[in-house]
Design a protein around this motif. Structure first.
Motif, PDB file in Angstrom:
ATOM      1  N   LEU A  22       0.829  -1.209   0.000  1.00 28.24           N
ATOM      2  CA  LEU A  22       0.000   0.000   0.000  1.00 28.24           C
ATOM      3  C   LEU A  22       0.862   1.257   0.000  1.00 28.24           C
ATOM      4  O   LEU A  22       0.612   2.193  -0.768  1.00 28.24           O
ATOM      5  CB  LEU A  22      -0.930   0.016   1.212  1.00 28.24           C
ATOM      6  N   GLU A  23       1.869   1.292   0.862  1.00 31.63           N
ATOM      7  CA  GLU A  23       2.728   2.471   0.944  1.00 31.63           C
ATOM      8  C   GLU A  23       3.461   2.739  -0.366  1.00 31.63           C
ATOM      9  O   GLU A  23       3.800   3.878  -0.671  1.00 31.63           O
ATOM     10  CB  GLU A  23       3.716   2.331   2.098  1.00 31.63           C
ATOM     11  N   ASN A  24       3.688   1.701  -1.154  1.00 30.70           N
ATOM     12  CA  ASN A  24       4.350   1.849  -2.448  1.00 30.70           C
ATOM     13  C   ASN A  24       3.361   1.888  -3.610  1.00 30.70           C
ATOM     14  O   ASN A  24       3.746   1.759  -4.771  1.00 30.70           O
ATOM     15  CB  ASN A  24       5.381   0.737  -2.627  1.00 30.70           C
ATOM     16  N   GLU A  25       2.079   2.067  -3.279  1.00 33.30           N
ATOM     17  CA  GLU A  25       0.992   2.230  -4.251  1.00 33.30           C
ATOM     18  C   GLU A  25       0.944   1.094  -5.263  1.00 33.30           C
ATOM     19  O   GLU A  25       0.783   1.300  -6.461  1.00 33.30           O
ATOM     20  CB  GLU A  25       1.101   3.593  -4.937  1.00 33.30           C
ATOM     21  N   LEU A  26       1.036  -0.145  -4.755  1.00 36.34           N
ATOM     22  CA  LEU A  26       1.043  -1.323  -5.612  1.00 36.34           C
ATOM     23  C   LEU A  26      -0.223  -2.166  -5.491  1.00 36.34           C
ATOM     24  O   LEU A  26      -0.301  -3.239  -6.067  1.00 36.34           O
ATOM     25  CB  LEU A  26       2.279  -2.181  -5.304  1.00 36.34           C
ATOM     26  N   ILE A  27      -1.201  -1.678  -4.752  1.00 35.88           N
ATOM     27  CA  ILE A  27      -2.470  -2.398  -4.622  1.00 35.88           C
ATOM     28  C   ILE A  27      -3.559  -1.556  -5.273  1.00 35.88           C
ATOM     29  O   ILE A  27      -3.712  -0.378  -4.963  1.00 35.88           O
ATOM     30  CB  ILE A  27      -2.809  -2.682  -3.143  1.00 35.88           C
ATOM     31  N   ASP A  28      -4.294  -2.155  -6.194  1.00 35.86           N
ATOM     32  CA  ASP A  28      -5.379  -1.457  -6.884  1.00 35.86           C
ATOM     33  C   ASP A  28      -6.703  -1.614  -6.157  1.00 35.86           C
ATOM     34  O   ASP A  28      -7.505  -0.684  -6.110  1.00 35.86           O
ATOM     35  CB  ASP A  28      -5.549  -1.994  -8.307  1.00 35.86           C
ATOM     36  N   LYS A  29      -6.954  -2.826  -5.630  1.00 34.81           N
ATOM     37  CA  LYS A  29      -8.220  -3.129  -4.955  1.00 34.81           C
ATOM     38  C   LYS A  29      -7.959  -3.859  -3.660  1.00 34.81           C
ATOM     39  O   LYS A  29      -7.037  -4.664  -3.569  1.00 34.81           O
ATOM     40  CB  LYS A  29      -9.096  -4.036  -5.823  1.00 34.81           C
ATOM     41  N   LEU A  30      -8.806  -3.592  -2.674  1.00 32.73           N
ATOM     42  CA  LEU A  30      -8.795  -4.327  -1.413  1.00 32.73           C
ATOM     43  C   LEU A  30     -10.115  -5.066  -1.296  1.00 32.73           C
ATOM     44  O   LEU A  30     -11.179  -4.481  -1.508  1.00 32.73           O
ATOM     45  CB  LEU A  30      -8.665  -3.378  -0.222  1.00 32.73           C
ATOM     46  N   LYS A  31     -10.058  -6.331  -0.970  1.00 35.24           N
ATOM     47  CA  LYS A  31     -11.270  -7.103  -0.713  1.00 35.24           C
ATOM     48  C   LYS A  31     -11.180  -7.566   0.737  1.00 35.24           C
ATOM     49  O   LYS A  31     -10.351  -8.408   1.079  1.00 35.24           O
ATOM     50  CB  LYS A  31     -11.387  -8.291  -1.658  1.00 35.24           C
ATOM     51  N   ILE A  32     -12.005  -6.978   1.571  1.00 34.94           N
ATOM     52  CA  ILE A  32     -11.976  -7.246   3.004  1.00 34.94           C
ATOM     53  C   ILE A  32     -13.087  -8.235   3.341  1.00 34.94           C
ATOM     54  O   ILE A  32     -14.233  -8.047   2.937  1.00 34.94           O
ATOM     55  CB  ILE A  32     -12.183  -5.947   3.817  1.00 34.94           C
ATOM     56  N   LYS A  33     -12.735  -9.278   4.092  1.00 31.37           N
ATOM     57  CA  LYS A  33     -13.728 -10.254   4.552  1.00 31.37           C
ATOM     58  C   LYS A  33     -13.985 -10.018   6.038  1.00 31.37           C
ATOM     59  O   LYS A  33     -13.062 -10.061   6.838  1.00 31.37           O
ATOM     60  CB  LYS A  33     -13.219 -11.677   4.332  1.00 31.37           C
ATOM     61  N   LEU A  34     -15.224  -9.743   6.370  1.00 29.80           N
ATOM     62  CA  LEU A  34     -15.627  -9.575   7.763  1.00 29.80           C
ATOM     63  C   LEU A  34     -16.332 -10.847   8.192  1.00 29.80           C
ATOM     64  O   LEU A  34     -17.406 -11.173   7.694  1.00 29.80           O
ATOM     65  CB  LEU A  34     -16.566  -8.378   7.914  1.00 29.80           C
ATOM     66  N   ASN A  35     -15.710 -11.560   9.104  1.00 31.24           N
ATOM     67  CA  ASN A  35     -16.230 -12.842   9.543  1.00 31.24           C
ATOM     68  C   ASN A  35     -16.813 -12.689  10.943  1.00 31.24           C
ATOM     69  O   ASN A  35     -16.188 -12.081  11.807  1.00 31.24           O
ATOM     70  CB  ASN A  35     -15.093 -13.869   9.563  1.00 31.24           C
ATOM     71  N   PRO A  36     -18.001 -13.214  11.192  1.00 35.32           N
ATOM     72  CA  PRO A  36     -18.625 -13.047  12.509  1.00 35.32           C
ATOM     73  C   PRO A  36     -18.020 -13.970  13.571  1.00 35.32           C
ATOM     74  O   PRO A  36     -18.722 -14.532  14.402  1.00 35.32           O
ATOM     75  CB  PRO A  36     -20.093 -13.388  12.231  1.00 35.32           C
ATOM     76  N   LEU A  37     -16.706 -14.136  13.529  1.00 30.85           N
ATOM     77  CA  LEU A  37     -16.003 -14.989  14.482  1.00 30.85           C
ATOM     78  C   LEU A  37     -14.653 -14.340  14.773  1.00 30.85           C
ATOM     79  O   LEU A  37     -13.917 -13.995  13.856  1.00 30.85           O
ATOM     80  CB  LEU A  37     -15.789 -16.381  13.878  1.00 30.85           C
ATOM     81  N   ILE A  38     -14.339 -14.161  16.046  1.00 28.09           N
ATOM     82  CA  ILE A  38     -13.070 -13.560  16.435  1.00 28.09           C
ATOM     83  C   ILE A  38     -12.239 -14.622  17.141  1.00 28.09           C
ATOM     84  O   ILE A  38     -12.706 -15.252  18.086  1.00 28.09           O
ATOM     85  CB  ILE A  38     -13.284 -12.349  17.361  1.00 28.09           C
ATOM     86  N   LEU A  39     -11.019 -14.812  16.659  1.00 29.01           N
ATOM     87  CA  LEU A  39     -10.107 -15.798  17.240  1.00 29.01           C
ATOM     88  C   LEU A  39      -8.844 -15.096  17.731  1.00 29.01           C
ATOM     89  O   LEU A  39      -8.122 -14.508  16.929  1.00 29.01           O
ATOM     90  CB  LEU A  39      -9.717 -16.860  16.205  1.00 29.01           C
ATOM     91  N   GLY A  40      -8.578 -15.118  19.000  1.00 32.19           N
ATOM     92  CA  GLY A  40      -7.336 -14.587  19.542  1.00 32.19           C
ATOM     93  C   GLY A  40      -7.131 -13.112  19.264  1.00 32.19           C
ATOM     94  O   GLY A  40      -8.073 -12.356  19.079  1.00 32.19           O
ATOM     95  N   ASN A  41      -5.861 -12.727  19.205  1.00 32.52           N
ATOM     96  CA  ASN A  41      -5.496 -11.326  19.027  1.00 32.52           C
ATOM     97  C   ASN A  41      -5.426 -10.915  17.560  1.00 32.52           C
ATOM     98  O   ASN A  41      -5.538  -9.749  17.245  1.00 32.52           O
ATOM     99  CB  ASN A  41      -4.147 -11.038  19.682  1.00 32.52           C
TER     100      ASN A  41
END
Length: 76
Positions: A22-41
């Motif tokens: 990201l800092e080097n502007e090499l990502i065009d798209k982000l696909k974020i998955k939000l899962n209704p389960l939290i595991l650890g830290n």
């Protein structure tokens, strides 16, 4: 890699490498998955990156099990 690839390039996961891309502007798209389960830290999604980014949401989909995917175009 981006110049010679005939298909999209996918990076699954997060952390330091994603932040560097990201800092080097090499990502065009982000696909974020939000899962209704939290595991650890977990790990930071973009490592130690402190840079701010503007995003344009292009798609979102919620599945029956509660999983949601959100796709963003990164605006540099």
């Amino acid at each position: 890699m981006k110049k010679t690839s005939e298909t999209d390039i996918y990076l699954c996961g997060g952390g330091q490498f994603t932040g560097w891309l990201l800092e080097n502007e090499l990502i065009d798209k982000l696909k974020i998955k939000l899962n209704p389960l939290i595991l650890g830290n977990g790990i930071r999604l973009f490592g130690t990156s402190q840079k701010a980014y503007r995003l344009n949401r292009t798609e979102s989909k919620t599945y029956n099990d509660g999983l949601t995917t959100i796709t963003y175009e990164v605006l540099y």
